[in-house]
Design an enzyme around this catalytic site. Structure first.
Site, PDB file in Angstrom:
ATOM      1  N   HIS A 138      33.092  42.602  43.070  1.00 17.16           N
ATOM      2  CA  HIS A 138      32.376  42.768  41.800  1.00 17.16           C
ATOM      3  C   HIS A 138      32.206  41.426  41.104  1.00 17.16           C
ATOM      4  O   HIS A 138      32.877  40.449  41.409  1.00 17.16           O
ATOM      5  CB  HIS A 138      33.121  43.735  40.872  1.00 17.16           C
ATOM      6  CG  HIS A 138      34.443  43.213  40.381  1.00 17.16           C
ATOM      7  ND1 HIS A 138      35.559  43.133  41.196  1.00 17.16           N
ATOM      8  CD2 HIS A 138      34.831  42.750  39.164  1.00 17.16           C
ATOM      9  CE1 HIS A 138      36.567  42.656  40.505  1.00 17.16           C
ATOM     10  NE2 HIS A 138      36.151  42.396  39.271  1.00 17.16           N
TER      11      HIS A 138
ATOM     12  N   ASP B 256      32.237  40.290  36.919  1.00 21.21           N
ATOM     13  CA  ASP B 256      32.844  40.876  35.732  1.00 21.21           C
ATOM     14  C   ASP B 256      31.778  41.426  34.790  1.00 21.21           C
ATOM     15  O   ASP B 256      30.922  40.690  34.286  1.00 21.21           O
ATOM     16  CB  ASP B 256      33.722  39.846  35.009  1.00 21.21           C
ATOM     17  CG  ASP B 256      35.007  39.577  35.771  1.00 21.21           C
ATOM     18  OD1 ASP B 256      35.518  40.510  36.413  1.00 21.21           O
ATOM     19  OD2 ASP B 256      35.510  38.436  35.721  1.00 21.21           O
TER      20      ASP B 256
ATOM     21  N   ARG C 295      43.807  37.362  31.878  1.00 21.58           N
ATOM     22  CA  ARG C 295      42.394  37.034  32.022  1.00 21.58           C
ATOM     23  C   ARG C 295      41.747  36.729  30.689  1.00 21.58           C
ATOM     24  O   ARG C 295      42.011  37.403  29.685  1.00 21.58           O
ATOM     25  CB  ARG C 295      41.650  38.209  32.683  1.00 21.58           C
ATOM     26  CG  ARG C 295      40.274  37.852  33.189  1.00 21.58           C
ATOM     27  CD  ARG C 295      39.452  39.091  33.521  1.00 21.58           C
ATOM     28  NE  ARG C 295      38.847  39.660  32.319  1.00 21.58           N
ATOM     29  CZ  ARG C 295      37.889  40.579  32.327  1.00 21.58           C
ATOM     30  NH1 ARG C 295      37.453  41.068  33.465  1.00 21.58           N
ATOM     31  NH2 ARG C 295      37.380  41.044  31.193  1.00 21.58           N
TER      32      ARG C 295
ATOM     33  N   HIS D  45      33.809  38.471  43.296  1.00 22.48           N
ATOM     34  CA  HIS D  45      35.180  38.318  43.751  1.00 22.48           C
ATOM     35  C   HIS D  45      35.790  39.675  44.061  1.00 22.48           C
ATOM     36  O   HIS D  45      35.289  40.722  43.628  1.00 22.48           O
ATOM     37  CB  HIS D  45      36.029  37.571  42.719  1.00 22.48           C
ATOM     38  CG  HIS D  45      36.094  38.241  41.379  1.00 22.48           C
ATOM     39  ND1 HIS D  45      35.067  38.198  40.460  1.00 22.48           N
ATOM     40  CD2 HIS D  45      37.079  38.980  40.785  1.00 22.48           C
ATOM     41  CE1 HIS D  45      35.400  38.864  39.375  1.00 22.48           C
ATOM     42  NE2 HIS D  45      36.616  39.353  39.547  1.00 22.48           N
TER      43      HIS D  45
END
Length: 317
Positions: free
Chosen positions: A119, A121, A287, A270
């Site tokens: 995917h 983000d 994150r 990623h």
């Protein structure tokens, strides 16, 4: 490679070492514990645009330093557009906790990432994050690697006839992609019913800084190709998903304690690890994301918002 840290980082001490053929580099000679000067910040931005993924080792920093580092690349957003579904540490609403213990408690089974499939983000947004930063706090001794793929290399290696065909297409992006699902693998898109987020992006996006053309679809969020039949859409997406995940365009990086990675979310996809479920380990990372721009296609047309608004950094008080 072990980084050699310098309390007064300069461009002269900065070293950027490629780690794969198309994508990825490790950075040494810099300490993120200290504020970096404008010339070092600029050099890191240039390196990120070139290599798309940068990795730093042995950086003993906390949330505040991570947020400051993220800010070198643009305004730092809140942790997630669906903030009510994620956990942030107290006092740091910009940080999303990627904690296997939290996921296990919520789902009732082992899970080491909120999205263990290929995917980008949050491309359901009209302006998906430009950059993502991930810092390792507790990482297993073996396993748990993350893999990235270069969307520019995937486009560049297509035949020109296929490139031109794709440049006229748009793709719908929503939570769940073609298969309804949510971050822990058992909940569905029901979590987004009160805040539906859907956008249509050009299948080939032009990078706003480098000008490189990028295949801009991903299995995690892309649900269909607009303007074709479901059967045709599935076949086009199957072809593209296979192309963008070609191992030739990837880099796989092992997490170590106090390591941190940053990637250009516009130019990469990623995949989180899937090799830990049988192990008794804990994996905790943090994150942060940089506010993104609205994608623009080869024809100069911008993405279209179907549901939802732009995701912006909090106003500076």
């Amino acid at each position: 490679m072990t980084a050699v840290l310098n309390e007064t980082s300069t461009v002269d001490t900065l070293a950027v070492s490629p780690i794969a053929g198309y994508i990825g580099a490790e950075v040494s000679g810099v300490s993120l514990l200290h504020e970096l000067g404008p010339d070092v910040q600029s050099a890191l931005r240039d390196a990120l645009y070139k290599y798309k993924v940068l990795f730093f080792r042995d950086q003993k920093i906390g949330h505040a330093e991570q947020i400051r580092f993220t800010g070198y690349f643009g305004p730092v957003t809140p942790a997630h557009p669906l903030g009510y579904t994620v956990k942030s540490p107290e006092g740091f609403p910009e940080v999303l906790e990627v904690d296997s213990r939290i996921y296990a408690k919520r789902s009732g089974s082992k899970k080491y990432s909120y999205a263990s499939f290929w995917h980008q983000d949050v491309t359901a947004l009209i302006n998906p994050p430009a950059m993502t930063v991930l810092r390792g706090e507790l990482v297993p001794e073996v396993g748990g690697d993350t893999t990235w793929a270069d969307l520019g290399a995937a486009y560049d290696n297509l035949p020109s006839s296929l490139q031109k065909f794709l440049e006229g297409l748009y793709a719908e992006n929503r939570f769940g992609g073609r298969t309804p699902r949510w971050v822990n693998g058992s909940e569905s898109e029901s979590l987004t019913q009160d805040k539906l987020i859907v956008s249509e992006h050009p299948v080939v996006r032009v990078h706003p800084v480098t000008g490189q053309r990028l295949i801009y679809v991903n299995p995690g969020f892309t649900s269909r190709i607009v303007g074709v039949s479901p059967r045709q859409s599935d076949r086009i997406l199957d072809l593209l998903f296979e192309e963008i995940t070609d191992p030739a365009y990837t880099v796989r990086v092992r997490w170590t304690p106090d390591s941190m990675g940053i990637w250009d979310n516009r130019a990469t996809i990623h995949q989180a690890p899937g090799d830990l479920d049988h192990l008794d380990v804990v994996r905790v990372l943090h994150r942060t994301t940089v506010e993104g721009d609205i994608p623009v296609g080869v024809d100069g047309q911008r993405s279209r918002s179907i549901h939802g608004s732009e995701f912006r950094a909090a106003p500076v008080s």
